[in-house]
Design a protein around this motif. Structure first.
Motif, mmCIF file in Angstrom:
data_model
loop_
_atom_site.group_PDB
_atom_site.id
_atom_site.type_symbol
_atom_site.label_atom_id
_atom_site.label_comp_id
_atom_site.label_asym_id
_atom_site.label_seq_id
_atom_site.Cartn_x
_atom_site.Cartn_y
_atom_site.Cartn_z
ATOM 1 N N TYR A 84 39.836 6.783 24.193
ATOM 2 C CA TYR A 84 39.593 7.448 25.674
ATOM 3 C C TYR A 84 40.839 6.655 26.866
ATOM 4 C CZ TYR A 84 36.815 3.797 27.445
ATOM 5 O OH TYR A 84 36.028 2.671 27.943
ATOM 6 N N GLY A 85 41.074 7.353 28.035
ATOM 7 C CA GLY A 85 41.843 6.563 28.962
ATOM 8 C C GLY A 85 41.039 6.395 29.961
ATOM 9 N N LEU A 86 41.272 4.889 30.431
ATOM 10 C CA LEU A 86 40.813 4.350 31.867
ATOM 11 C C LEU A 86 41.922 4.342 32.765
ATOM 12 C CD1 LEU A 86 38.540 2.850 33.314
ATOM 13 C CD2 LEU A 86 39.131 0.883 32.194
ATOM 14 N N GLN A 97 34.396 -2.363 32.383
ATOM 15 C CA GLN A 97 35.215 -1.155 31.843
ATOM 16 C C GLN A 97 36.338 -1.384 30.887
ATOM 17 O OE1 GLN A 97 35.852 -0.337 36.214
ATOM 18 N NE2 GLN A 97 35.193 1.855 35.762
ATOM 19 N N GLN A 100 34.990 -2.298 27.468
ATOM 20 C CA GLN A 100 34.909 -1.129 26.751
ATOM 21 C C GLN A 100 35.809 -0.307 26.542
ATOM 22 O OE1 GLN A 100 31.606 -0.281 25.844
ATOM 23 N NE2 GLN A 100 32.336 1.502 24.718
ATOM 24 N N GLN A 101 37.164 -0.435 27.289
ATOM 25 C CA GLN A 101 38.145 0.309 26.839
ATOM 26 C C GLN A 101 38.926 -0.323 25.563
ATOM 27 O OE1 GLN A 101 41.489 2.778 28.574
ATOM 28 N NE2 GLN A 101 40.037 2.923 26.879
ATOM 29 N N THR A 104 36.792 0.088 22.330
ATOM 30 C CA THR A 104 36.816 1.572 21.859
ATOM 31 C C THR A 104 38.371 1.818 21.135
ATOM 32 O OG1 THR A 104 35.339 2.516 23.281
ATOM 33 C CG2 THR A 104 36.767 3.892 22.144
ATOM 34 N N ASN A 105 39.219 1.488 21.850
ATOM 35 C CA ASN A 105 40.545 1.789 21.564
ATOM 36 C C ASN A 105 41.224 0.791 20.612
ATOM 37 O OD1 ASN A 105 40.325 3.735 23.483
ATOM 38 N ND2 ASN A 105 42.090 3.547 24.771
ATOM 39 N N SER A 145 45.200 -0.624 31.736
ATOM 40 C CA SER A 145 44.081 -1.120 30.777
ATOM 41 C C SER A 145 44.163 -0.232 29.426
ATOM 42 C CB SER A 145 42.594 -1.070 31.030
ATOM 43 O OG SER A 145 42.383 -1.917 32.247
ATOM 44 N N TYR A 146 44.571 1.219 29.665
ATOM 45 C CA TYR A 146 44.695 2.044 28.483
ATOM 46 C C TYR A 146 45.993 1.687 27.794
ATOM 47 C CZ TYR A 146 45.908 6.542 26.144
ATOM 48 O OH TYR A 146 46.212 7.237 25.297
ATOM 49 N N THR A 149 46.025 -1.284 25.340
ATOM 50 C CA THR A 149 45.373 -1.062 24.097
ATOM 51 C C THR A 149 46.425 -0.404 23.107
ATOM 52 O OG1 THR A 149 44.388 1.142 24.718
ATOM 53 C CG2 THR A 149 43.175 -0.870 25.339
ATOM 54 N N GLN A 189 38.409 8.179 32.036
ATOM 55 C CA GLN A 189 37.615 7.635 33.074
ATOM 56 C C GLN A 189 38.293 7.115 34.430
ATOM 57 O OE1 GLN A 189 34.983 4.623 31.716
ATOM 58 N NE2 GLN A 189 34.147 5.857 29.851
#
Length: 266
Positions: A84-86, A97, A100-101, A104-105, A145-146, A149, A189
């Motif tokens: 997912y994208g933050l 946050q 968690q990013q 997951t990624n 952040s996204y 990753t 997010q």
């Protein structure tokens, strides 16, 4: 004998489209998601089996792999798609946050890969497909952040392909551009901070407009299918990267920065 692909993150978007695309072409598909009870009815296909898998939970990963092997006896291809994208200015994003990013990624992708590899080594072959992004090779504002990753996935993939080559396990990356999927909705997010609000609003307007005009998930699924069936050692497969990607590749940095700031920031 039909080949088997295990896909993470099939509840929506690229994962869902890819599961159906492979199944319709005779592949066995282990379609995984955190809660299979919420699966789209379109995944009720004779070639698809739904399994629970949370990429942030090692026990869940182990069980999903065991379920897949029990059902299909092998895993020819692993598609690491869950993510997912933050979005937001780095000043406004909390440590939890960010953690968690990455959990997951990136860390989830690594854990799934680590647990699948022993079975591929035993089989003497396999293919790891990692869904990256064009922003795994170029940066945009308000997605640090996204993007971090995805840069990490790029480096990881390029590195492990050398390690796995002696075992006839290949590694490839899928790099979509803007995608017209739930990514701009439920898979996104947001963190907002007043000093950045106006600038971020402009960025989001351009970002959403780009997504609305982006590739359909089915188009990306076709690229993934081509990569899965390509016997070469090609590493990267672009999926409708769009003009920003090509401008980033060919323009001098100073020119690119001015163009990007004008379009997305100021």
């Amino acid at each position: 004998m039909a080949k088997t692909i295990l896909i993470t993150g099939t509840s929506s978007g690229i994962g869902r489209a890819t599961a159906l695309y492979f199944a319709e072409r005779g592949w066995n598909v282990a379609a995984t998601m955190r809660d299979p009870l919420k699966a789209d009815p379109v995944l009720q296909h004779p070639q698809i089996s739904l399994f629970a898998l949370d990429v942030t939970n090692a026990d869940s990963i182990e069980q999903a792999i065991a379920d897949t092997l029990n059902r299909y006896k092998k895993i020819d291809v692993l598609l690491n798609n869950a993510g997912y994208g933050l979005f937001g200015p780095i000043e406004a994003i909390g440590n939890q946050q960010i953690q968690q990013q990455f959990a997951t990624n990136l860390f989830g992708l690594i854990e799934v890969t680590q647990q699948v590899l022993p079975f591929m080594r035993a089989a003497g072959e396999g293919l790891i497909l990692n869904v990256s992004s064009i922003i795994g090779r170029m940066a945009l504002p308000y997605a640090s952040s996204y993007i971090a990753t995805k840069f990490a996935v790029e480096g990881l993939s390029e590195s492990i392909r050398y390690e796995l080559d002696p075992f006839h396990i290949r590694v490839k990356m899928i790099e979509p551009g803007s995608i017209s999927t739930e990514f701009g909705k439920g898979s996104m997010q947001m963190a907002v901070s007043d000093p950045y609000r106006a600038s971020m609003g402009k960025f989001l307007s351009v970002f959403r407009k780009s997504n609305n005009a982006g590739a359909k998930p089915e188009q990306v699924a076709k690229v993934i299918y081509r990569a899965a069936n390509d016997p070469s050692n090609r590493l990267r497969y672009l999926a409708k990267p769009g003009p920003f990607f090509w401008m980033n590749r060919i323009l001098p940095d100073a020119v690119w920065r001015r163009l990007l700031v004008k379009a997305m920031v100021k």
